[in-house]
Design an enzyme around this catalytic site. Structure first.
Site: not given
Ligand code: GLC
Length: 443
Positions: A76, A140, A194
């Site tokens: 996005r 993320s 994230d």
């Molecule tokens: C996974 C990733 C982490 C992220 C989470 C939520 O656990 O390793 O970095 O924050 O997913 O998206």
């Protein structure tokens, strides 16, 4: 014994296998603290405790920024105006579906796709002519940051496996991609997880927000730590003040596991890793419930036409539908099972399937709440201050009963003191949070 009775007996055993008692939660909180301590010291353990090199915003940051969000099936791009006084306005937003082949192909192609999408976005919204736009990049996955705007991917999670990215600076890979597309007016000001985006978005609106949590495809949390406590990064120890730490709690591995957890882990693409995520998050709950349903049916001698529910045949979204089928005879459940190859089912069998989904999702919410409690009591053991917990993710926003059970479990663990913990849904923390990160990093 009729087959249906037998099924209810089996269900009892399943209930026990997925129970997560108050004492199990208290044990989890103790183990969680021990793992946090290890991670902050840089000792080996299951919690990485990754410093974000950024702290919360003051709420008065202003300006226009681009937010990028990469972490699941979509990429996005957002153009956000921060108006100060905690107000963030999303002026334009677009979502680009990542071709599945790119999540496991060459990393350079993934970053080319990202840069092409940005180029299209800039053209559509007349932003190409702007002299300079600062961007925040929400990525993320676990990153070992080297500054607020750079960091190396430690390892992919959530099914991504694009090559040539692990171990590399993802902001650098993005900058290379932008250059290949001839985009010259973008300044990568911030790179965040994230959870960090969610905390920043929560704290921009409310300074009491000091935790960011995701219950979505994956699960994770970040919180504000006193910088000198981050012993794992010797350079930080001499710095006073506070800094956000990304816990990467999905990898927490001190939880009681049952046979189904073991099976799911064994057949996953990352055995032994992300053990808590496999018990809590949207990417795995459907598969976990499917394993339990197939086992219960097999034990009760229920033969499915075809192969029955195949691997990946039950999504977490399906589970939510199964749990909330409003028809007295559960005809929705029947249709779903029939479609998946289970042929005709009796109302008892369908009720049993619904109960299995409840056991799986309720344990997930309890573990999630106990983890929240662990982080809150790490910051404030007696819960003497108010903590707003910014939470984002589809599981939290949409799974029926999930939010309520988190609140209820916090009450079980803390009694009246649970009034000091306020879970607050944050809308689009990853998107607006990225823009806020850019603003904070530029100060
Ligand atoms: C996974 C990733 C982490 C992220 C989470 C939520 O656990 O390793 O970095 O924050 O997913 O998206």
């Amino acid at each position: 014994m009729t087959p249906a009775d037998n099924l209810w007996d089996i269900l009892q055993g399943i209930g026990q296998a997925f129970a997560f008692s108050e004492s199990a939660m208290q044990r989890m909180v103790r183990d969680f603290h021990a793992e946090m301590r290890r991670g902050l010291r840089g000792e080996s353990g299951s919690l990485k405790m990754l410093p974000a090199f950024i702290d919360c915003p003051a709420g008065n940051e202003q300006g226009e920024f681009i937010g990028l969000d990469l972490g699941g099936t979509h990429f996005r791009v957002l153009f956000v105006r921060l108006e100060g006084q905690g107000r963030a306005l999303v002026r334009h937003a677009a979502r680009y579906t990542i071709p599945p082949a790119l999540t496991s192909g060459a990393g350079v192609e993934l970053f080319d796709f990202i840069a092409r999408s940005i180029k299209q976005f800039l053209a559509e919204h007349d932003l190409e002519q702007k002299k300079r736009i600062a961007l925040g990049f929400t990525f993320s996955f676990p990153i070992e940051q080297t500054s607020s705007y750079s960091g190396r991917l430690i390892k992919w999670t959530k099914g991504f496996s694009a090559t040539g990215v692990a171990g590399r600076d993802v902001a650098g890979l993005l900058a290379d991609g932008l250059r290949r597309q001839g985009i010259e007016n973008m300044e990568i000001a911030a790179l965040v997880n994230d959870t960090v985006g969610t905390l920043l978005a929560g704290a921009y609106a409310d300074p009491k927000c000091d935790m960011g949590v995701i219950f979505g495809t994956g699960t994770n949390c970040c919180y504000r730590e006193s910088t000198p406590a981050i012993v794992r990064n010797p350079g930080l120890q001499k710095t006073a003040g506070r800094m956000i730490v990304n816990i990467e709690w999905g990898n927490f591995n001190c939880l009681p596991v049952n046979d189904y957890d073991r099976l799911l882990d064994r057949d996953s693409d990352n055995p032994g890793k992300q053990r808590m995520e496999k018990m809590v998050s949207g990417m795995y709950l459907g598969e976990l419930a499917r394993l339990v349903i197939m086992d219960a049916f097999a034990k009760a001698g229920i033969v499915c036409a075809g192969n029955g529910l195949a691997k990946g045949g039950l999504t977490t979204r399906d589970m939510a539908d199964l749990e909330t089928d409003p028809t007295p005879n559960l005809t929705g459940v029947e249709a779903l099972l029939a479609k998946a190859g289970c042929g005709r089912t009796t109302p008892e069998q369908r009720q049993c399937v619904r109960e299995i989904c409840r056991h799986v999702s309720q344990r997930a919410a309890r573990i999630g709440a106990a983890a929240i409690s662990a982080v809150a009591t790490w910051m404030d053991p007696e819960l003497e201050q108010q903590h707003v917990i910014g939470i984002d993710g589809t599981l939290y926003a949409r799974y029926p009963g999930f939010q309520g059970l988190i609140g209820q479990t916090l009450k079980t663990l803390h009694g009246d003191k649970c009034r000091m913990l306020t879970p607050a849904p944050v809308q689009d923390g990853s998107g607006t949070g990225a823009a806020i990160a850019a603003a904070v990093a530029l100060i």
